[in-house]
Structure formats: structure tokens, C-alpha cells
Design a protein around this motif. Structure first.
Motif: not given
Length: 326
Positions: A100-127
Motif C-alpha cells: 500500500a505505502h512506501p516503507d511497507d515493503v521495507d518493514f516486512g519484506m526487504a530482507g526477502t527481496v535482498a535474498t531474491l535479488t542476490a539469487a538473480g531474481v528480477e523484482v518489481t515494486y508496485c506501490l
């Protein structure tokens, strides 16, 4: 001849006749038989009691074995974790995060996102919103606040390897799972064509009311509706195909952040990515200030998630309920 007289016994009484003697024998035999029957019945009853007691004891032993004890008392040792540990295996090449908001992903999911991108996954954010109602600064206009927060989100995204961001521009604090929002999310899904979508829980959490912002609930619900059936159905919002050329796309999995009302089924070990998550969250200065209290709070949350999943002490995790949607 005079009749024969019975010979007197030594005590002076006549001896028992053979008939009477036989009768006495039968009576004695009957008494003994009856006594034998009673004795046998008693033995059977006793044996039955012992058998029943043994059956109860056996049942107790089996129950104790199931509970992990020998005495029948319930085990107090913790149950084995049932949460799956995510391991990058190449099955995910694109991921879409919808919040919903800027910072929502970083409070709850940013560790996962960093893990995915480190594994070569392309990640898109939709706010869904630009966060124009967030913060206590009443001097800024909504437009100025939206511009500030979008800049903070782009900076945070770069910390975890994300450069593709979509802002839908819905009013902050007024999000509802409308047909218009479903259409816009279906458009993003058909454009990005992700293997997995990460989003917020659509159910209210009465123990942590701050996790149940109405915008979060509506975003989670609208995202699930867009995943199924809208994005995959060529007859849903037909202009997406006829006018925009966006072919239907089926998302095979959705990860609900935190697990929602039913709780998580999977965790992502983000210990190695924790510093990136912290850096990303500190980018939202309008919301967290200097971020001094963030690290202990995030370590506590991540440590609890890891503990619940049975990970070794010192590990940090983010949790999800995985929904198969393909």
C-alpha cells in the motif's frame, strides 16, 4: 421268617441305605460342582479385570509413546517446526511485490527481496499509494509529501537491488478493493509476468492493529483478486488485451507477508541480508527519523520468526503464508 433287621451302627443308629447314600453323594457332588463353578466364575472375573486393566495400561503406554513420554504424561518439549525454509532453486525468475505505502515493503519484506535479488531474481515494486498522508509534517502539501516519499522508496529499493518501481497513485488512506484497482493491478501483473507475487495480508490482526491499516487490508484483497481471476482471464478487463496488447498471465504462487490470520507456512532466512534491510528502512527518513531504534526492533522480530521456524539461535527470518494459485 421274620424280616431282616438293619444292623445297628456303632452309635446305635441304623446305617444309611444305599439309596440314601447315593443321594448324599449326588448332593455332595452338586455342592462341589457349584463351588467349582463359583470359583471358576471368580477366576474369570478376576482375569477379566486384569485383562481390562492391562488394556487400559497398554492404551496409556501407546498414548504416552505418541506424546513422547513413557509415563503417559504429556510431553512439554516443543513440537517440531512445520515451517518450510525457502531455498532459492532457480524456479523463480521474476517477482512482484504489491504493497500500500512506501516503507511497507521495507518493514516486512526487504530482507526477502535482498535474498531474491542476490539469487538473480528480477523484482518489481508496485506501490498502490505514494504515501501522501504519511508523517506528521503538516507544512508540506500532499503533492510535496508524495514526491518526498516516492524518492525515499526509490532509495530504499536500490539498497536491496530493485530499480523497477510502479506507483499507482491512489489516495493514501482511502484504498478500497475496487474494480479500478483490480484492473490496474491486473495490468501490472500482465506487464511484469511474475512467477510469484508478494503482498500484504487481507485479514485484520486484532493483536497488532498497526499491521491492519485499512489500506493494507484492501491492497492484499485487491491483489489476490487480480491474481485470480483477473490477470489470467482474457474476458476480465478485455481492453487490457484488445487495446494494450497485454496477454493474460497466471501467477502460480502468492506469498502473504507475515502469514495473515492463518499464520505462516514458510520463512526466508534473511540473516545475510539484514544490513541491507536496515539500510533500506533507514532511507524513509520522513517516517523513521534517524532510525536509532530500528535495529533492535527488527532483530527482535526477525529472531522470533527464525525461532518459530526452528532455525539456529542468532538467525533472522521473514515469514509468509504460501498460497498456490497456479
Amino acid at each position: 421268617m421274620s424280616p431282616k433287621r438293619e444292623k445297628p451302627t456303632a452309635g446305635g443308629k441304623p446305617a444309611l441305605s444305599a439309596k440314601r447314600a447315593a443321594t448324599g453323594k449326588r448332593a455332595a457332588t452338586g455342592k462341589r460342582a457349584a463351588a467349582g463353578k463359583h470359583a471358576a466364575a471368580g477366576k474369570h472375573a478376576t482375569a477379566g479385570k486384569h485383562a481390562a486393566a492391562e488394556r487400559r495400561a497398554s492404551t496409556g503406554r501407546r498414548a504416552a509413546a505418541r506424546n513422547g513420554t513413557a509415563s503417559g504424561k504429556r510431553s512439554t518439549s516443543p513440537a517440531k517446526p512445520t515451517l518450510e525454509l525457502f531455498e532459492p532453486d532457480g524456479s523463480i525468475s521474476r517477482a512482484l511485490v504489491v504493497v500500500a505505502h512506501p516503507d511497507d515493503v521495507d518493514f516486512g519484506m526487504a530482507g526477502t527481496v535482498a535474498t531474491l535479488t542476490a539469487a538473480g531474481v528480477e523484482v518489481t515494486y508496485c506501490l498502490v499509494t505514494s504515501g501522501d498522508a504519511g508523517g506528521d509534517d503538516l507544512v508540506m502539501s500532499k503533492e510535496e509529501r508524495a514526491t518526498l516519499r516516492k524518492g525515499e522508496q526509490r532509495a530504499a529499493a536500490s539498497c536491496v537491488g530493485v530499480t523497477d518501481l510502479v506507483f499507482l497513485g491512489y489516495p493514501d488512506g482511502m484504498v478500497e478493493p475496487t474494480l479500478a484497482l483490480r484492473r490496474d493491478l491486473a495490468r501490472v501483473i500482465r506487464t511484469v509476468r511474475p512467477d510469484v507475487v508478494l503482498t500484504q495480508a487481507p485479514e485484520r490482526n486484532y493483536e497488532r492493529v498497526f499491521a491492519s491499516h485499512p489500506d493494507h487490508l484492501s491492497t492484499g484483497e485487491a491483489t489476490l483478486r487480480a491474481v485470480y481471476p483477473d490477470a489470467r482471464n482474457p474476458h476480465a478487463f478485455p481492453a487490457l488485451l484488445s487495446d494494450e496488447g497485454l496477454e493474460p498471465h497466471t501467477v502460480t504462487r502468492v506469498w502473504i507477508g507475515g502469514g495473515g490470520a492463518m499464520g505462516p507456512t514458510m520463512v526466508v532466512d534473511m540473516t545475510a541480508a539484514f544490513d541491507k534491510k536496515l539500510q533500506a528502512l533507514k532511507s524513509h527518513k520522513s517516517q523513521v527519523g534517524d532510525g536509532e531504534r530500528l535495529e533492535p526492533m527488527l532483530r527482535e522480530w526477525g529472531g522470533l520468526m527464525a525461532k518459530n521456524a526452528g532455525l539456529p539461535k542468532g538467525r533472522l527470518a521473514e515469514a509468509y503464508r504460501v498460497i498456490v494459485t497456479g
